[in-house]
Design an enzyme around this catalytic site. Structure first.
Site, PDB file in Angstrom:
ATOM      1  N   ASN A 113       0.743  -1.297   0.010  1.00  0.00           N
ATOM      2  CA  ASN A 113      -0.079   0.116   0.112  1.00  0.00           C
ATOM      3  C   ASN A 113       0.747   1.298  -0.003  1.00  0.00           C
ATOM      4  O   ASN A 113       0.352   2.272   0.348  1.00  0.00           O
ATOM      5  CB  ASN A 113      -0.961  -0.055   1.081  1.00  0.00           C
ATOM      6  N   GLU A 172       7.252  -5.426  -8.832  1.00  0.00           N
ATOM      7  CA  GLU A 172       7.230  -6.802  -7.876  1.00  0.00           C
ATOM      8  C   GLU A 172       8.689  -7.396  -7.809  1.00  0.00           C
ATOM      9  O   GLU A 172       8.926  -8.680  -7.967  1.00  0.00           O
ATOM     10  CB  GLU A 172       6.237  -7.803  -8.337  1.00  0.00           C
ATOM     11  N   GLN A 211      10.950  -8.042  -5.712  1.00  0.00           N
ATOM     12  CA  GLN A 211      11.417  -8.854  -4.698  1.00  0.00           C
ATOM     13  C   GLN A 211      11.205 -10.285  -5.319  1.00  0.00           C
ATOM     14  O   GLN A 211      11.984 -11.193  -4.748  1.00  0.00           O
ATOM     15  CB  GLN A 211      10.139  -8.755  -3.639  1.00  0.00           C
ATOM     16  N   CYS A 220       0.705   2.518   8.959  1.00  0.00           N
ATOM     17  CA  CYS A 220      -0.326   1.149   9.642  1.00  0.00           C
ATOM     18  C   CYS A 220      -1.542   1.840  10.139  1.00  0.00           C
ATOM     19  O   CYS A 220      -1.977   3.097   9.794  1.00  0.00           O
ATOM     20  CB  CYS A 220       0.493   1.053  10.911  1.00  0.00           C
ATOM     21  N   CYS A 254      -2.996   2.072  12.517  1.00  0.00           N
ATOM     22  CA  CYS A 254      -2.795   2.743  13.831  1.00  0.00           C
ATOM     23  C   CYS A 254      -2.418   4.052  13.414  1.00  0.00           C
ATOM     24  O   CYS A 254      -2.468   5.021  14.613  1.00  0.00           O
ATOM     25  CB  CYS A 254      -2.027   2.070  14.984  1.00  0.00           C
ATOM     26  N   CYS A 270       2.933  -1.372  11.366  1.00  0.00           N
ATOM     27  CA  CYS A 270       3.946  -0.744  12.275  1.00  0.00           C
ATOM     28  C   CYS A 270       4.424  -2.026  12.829  1.00  0.00           C
ATOM     29  O   CYS A 270       3.942  -2.963  13.238  1.00  0.00           O
ATOM     30  CB  CYS A 270       3.487   0.335  12.821  1.00  0.00           C
TER      31      CYS A 270
END
Length: 206
Positions: free
Chosen positions: A12, A89, A91, A146, A148, A184
């Site tokens: 994201n 992508e 990775q 995150c 939060c 996080c």
């Protein structure tokens, strides 16, 4: 001198969207780009897919045994000079393919920009990402948050809506009831502790 760039970030963080924007910027100026992704990334088939809903055709899907250097050189011979190679992508690249992309910048003077995750759902580095971190001329973090509100560093994997912390390194987002959440460290390790605590309790009950 051309450079190899590695732009990494948690899920994201807008990596695919940024790649498509860079491609648009080059093409708007009449410059040709080559968009690649490893074939193991089956999400979207032969297209890049952004969570914002935009998509774009992939020019080159790299199989694990493909020589990225040779394939790009062949494309240049057929279609002419390239302004940039863009890899989504990344990775999922084989370490040797990361090296081959590096050699493109050295021997062909073609810039290469790779977008990808630095680490998997268990916080371990992907082999492709690790090699890019070792080789890239320029490393940039793409930031996201995150749920939060803290800065996200990790990628939590959910299966059927529940966090899991064991399994194969590669599981494609939005396939087979798999999804990922940028997290996080505080939220990631809280969920991991809960996962192992619940499993321990289940084993006692069994």
């Amino acid at each position: 001198m051309a450079k190899l760039y590695f732009r990494y970030g948690a899920m994201n963080s807008g990596k695919s969207t940024a790649l498509m924007q860079v491609a648009h910027n080059y093409e708007e100026r009449g410059m040709r780009v080559l968009i690649c992704k490893p074939s193991v990334d089956t999400k979207g088939g032969d297209r890049l897919v952004s969570r914002l809903g935009v998509s774009r055709q992939v020019d080159l899907s790299l199989l694990p045994d493909d020589d990225a250097f040779e394939l790009v050189c062949r494309d240049i011979e057929i279609h002419g000079p390239l302004a940039c190679v863009l890899v989504d992508e990344s990775q999922f690249l084989q370490p040797v393919q990361a090296e081959q992309l590096f050699w493109l910048t050295v021997h062909k003077n073609v810039p290469v920009i790779c977008y990808g995750l630095r680490s998997d759902f268990s916080t371990r580095g992907f082999p492709g990402s690790t090699r890019l971190l070792e080789l890239a001329h320029n490393i940039e973090e793409m930031k996201t948050i995150c749920t939060c509100g803290r800065k996200a560093l990790f990628n939590g994997r959910k299966i059927n809506g529940e966090y899991v912390f064991e399994g194969a390194q590669v599981a494609i987002d939005l396939q087979d009831n798999v999804e990922y959440q940028s997290m996080c460290p505080q939220c990631y390790f809280a969920e991991r502790e809960k996962f192992y605590k619940n499993r321990k309790n289940s084993q006692k009950e069994g």
